[in-house]
Design a protein around this motif. Structure first.
Motif, PDB file in Angstrom:
ATOM      1  N   UNK A 235       0.831  -1.205   0.000  1.00  0.00           N
ATOM      2  CA  UNK A 235       0.000   0.000   0.000  1.00  0.00           C
ATOM      3  C   UNK A 235       0.862   1.251   0.000  1.00  0.00           C
ATOM      4  N   UNK A 236       1.904   1.246   0.820  1.00  0.00           N
ATOM      5  CA  UNK A 236       2.770   2.426   0.923  1.00  0.00           C
ATOM      6  C   UNK A 236       3.454   2.715  -0.412  1.00  0.00           C
ATOM      7  N   UNK A 237       3.917   1.660  -1.093  1.00  0.00           N
ATOM      8  CA  UNK A 237       4.578   1.864  -2.378  1.00  0.00           C
ATOM      9  C   UNK A 237       3.589   2.345  -3.432  1.00  0.00           C
ATOM     10  N   UNK A 238       2.377   1.777  -3.424  1.00  0.00           N
ATOM     11  CA  UNK A 238       1.367   2.236  -4.379  1.00  0.00           C
ATOM     12  C   UNK A 238       1.029   3.702  -4.151  1.00  0.00           C
ATOM     13  N   UNK A 239       0.862   4.088  -2.891  1.00  0.00           N
ATOM     14  CA  UNK A 239       0.554   5.486  -2.568  1.00  0.00           C
ATOM     15  C   UNK A 239       1.648   6.404  -3.073  1.00  0.00           C
ATOM     16  N   UNK A 240       2.887   6.006  -2.862  1.00  0.00           N
ATOM     17  CA  UNK A 240       4.008   6.844  -3.289  1.00  0.00           C
ATOM     18  C   UNK A 240       4.057   6.957  -4.806  1.00  0.00           C
TER      19      UNK A 240
END
Length: 510
Positions: A235-240
């Protein structure tokens, strides 16, 4: 010898779409394989909506091609796309409330007898066939107006299946569903996938994307940044990737236990909706300074009426609303604002803003007679301009000129204008109804920080949201609302997705 299976059921090859100097799609590529769930994620203004219009045949690219079954095609109209098996379920349902589920299913595709009369027996048989194909059971004689929101969502999907679609574009399909209903919908998507159908899943709920999708395409500023498998990302990588930089959500510390007189006291309140139908109550609810009370419920269970009543806009049949012990139930709307009650409407386009008016005029709406902005009945234009510029800069609103229509802004920036206007009056209470609807991940984080900062400064927030993550992350207390009644209350420390989800469906939290 049979033809080899296609590798791309639907996709895009170097699609470009310009609107004057603005490039909405800038060479987008993606490919969804047959019998898969392919997620498309991106922030506001990333180009998702334009791309979906092109895939539907509503719009045409300036360059590049739509790919169907490994071949370049030119879609000239929505009927052309549908003839090729492509259908879309929009965020706003395209159903007729006064008709039954069956009548909506067959609308414009009714089976008829030789004399032109609708063959209802055949229609019902077709409805049952499509429902069995999807693994669901519906009461076909129920009116859409009486159907829960998740039934309407399922009906929209069945309408596409009834019309022969095998590529389903689902635009934010879980936006208004409770957790158990989300799981049911994802289960339906998986069953359709198992039958060989291809699903394009547009969503900003990354938990659901990671859970449901076989592959994920990230779009940012009109370009397809990458396509990844859920197991290869987070999720964190997708958000970034969606935003272009790390996204930090506010750290919310629990509020101190409340005591004394509530700043807002709602007592046995009964209210009606815009059509004059009973929709809310009786409910009793207290709101104290320095806390966020989250109202969790599936759409259509009285949240809109609660927000309107608390903001002085609703039709109240019985009960009372008190502020600091003073009865304000029958006070005019302006008095609510003068007393320090700010309101962020769930309907930003219809109630929260006047889209055709300028950014400046939207900013001063309701405050045009304030001494800071007028003198002797005349507007102080320079003071208005400076006040608006200061407030909008504080909230990092991106705009061209103050005289531009507010509709020229992205959804996230429109919401920031509404927040700037409400906070300009230094309110004590914020009624925030769906405050991040239609806002991208970076905008959501920003708005959450504003709400938390308001609470930390002693403000009281009534947060009404269909986003369960939002309710869980921001609220000090969570109140369930179902059928217009309060189903229970949970402190922040006791709340979980499952417990709040049960309250949203009218069950005990357990």
């Amino acid at each position: 010898m049979s033809a080899p299976a296609s590798r791309t059921r639907i996709g895009a090859r170097a699609i470009v779409r310009r609107f004057g100097p603005v490039i909405a799609n800038d060479g987008i590529d993606f490919a969804a394989a047959p019998g898969t769930i392919h997620a498309i994620v991106g922030g506001n203004g990333a180009g998702k909506s334009t791309l979906m219009r092109i895939l539907q045949g509503v719009d045409r690219p300036d360059d590049g091609s739509v790919i169907l079954d490994d071949r370049e095609v030119r879609l000239t109209a929505p009927a052309d796309a549908f003839a090729r098996g492509i259908g879309m379920v929009h965020q706003e349902f395209m159903l007729v409330d006064e008709l039954t589920l069956l009548e909506n299913l067959i609308l414009a595709r009714e089976p008829v007898h030789a004399g032109g009369v609708i063959d209802r027996r055949k229609a019902l048989a077709e409805a049952e066939r499509v429902a069995a194909m999807a693994g669901v059971t519906l009461d076909w004689q129920m009116r859409v107006a009486d159907a829960p929101v998740h039934i309407r969502q399922i009906l929209e999907i069945l309408r596409l299946l009834y019309r022969g679609a095998d590529v389903l574009i689902l635009d934010e399909p879980t936006a208004v569903l409770a957790p158990t209903q989300v799981r049911e919908l994802i289960g339906l998507m998986r069953r359709l996938k198992a039958e060989g159908r291809t699903i394009l899943f547009i969503s900003h709920k990354l938990d659901e994307v990671m859970n449901a999708a076989d592959s994920i395409t990230v779009i940012r500023r009109g370009r397809a940044i990458t396509t990844v498998l859920p197991g290869e990302t987070s999720k964190a990588k997708l958000s970034e990737m969606m935003v272009g930089e790390p996204v930090e959500l506010p750290l919310v510390h629990p509020a101190a236990p409340h005591a004394g007189v509530p700043v807002l006291a709602i007592d046995t309140l009964v209210a009606r909706d815009g059509r004059g139908l009973p929709r809310l109550g009786p409910i009793t609810l207290n709101l104290y300074p320095g806390e966020i009370v989250g109202i969790a419920g599936v759409a259509g269970n009285g949240q809109d009426e609660l927000a309107a009543a608390a903001a002085g806009l609703g039709e109240i049949d019985a009960g009372s609303i008190r502020m600091d012990g003073r009865d304000i139930t029958r006070a005019r709307t302006g008095s609510f604002r003068d007393l320090g009650i700010a309101y962020l409407s769930a309907d930003r386009a219809g109630d929260g803003l006047c889209l055709s008016a300028s950014i400046r005029d939207n900013f001063i709406a309701g405050s045009e007679h304030a001494p800071a902005f007028s003198k002797s009945g005349l507007l102080r234009l320079r003071a208005i301009h400076e006040g608006a510029r200061r407030a909008l800069d504080t909230l990092s609103v991106r705009y061209g000129a103050m005289g531009d229509p507010v509709k020229s802004l992205s959804g996230g920036n429109q919401q920031r204008v509404a927040i700037a206007r409400e906070f300009e009056r230094k309110p004590r209470i914020l009624i925030a109804a769906q405050p991040t609807r239609g806002v991208d991940i970076a905008g959501i984080a920003f708005i959450h920080r504003q709400i938390v900062a308001f609470r930390d400064a002693g403000g009281a927030v009534l947060l009404i949201s269909e986003e369960l993550d939002e309710i869980l992350s921001l609220s000090d207390r969570i109140v369930g609302l179902y059928g217009g009644r309060i189903t229970g209350e949970l402190d922040r420390s006791d709340a979980s997705v499952e417990r709040v989800g049960r309250l949203m469906l009218g069950e005990k939290a357990a």
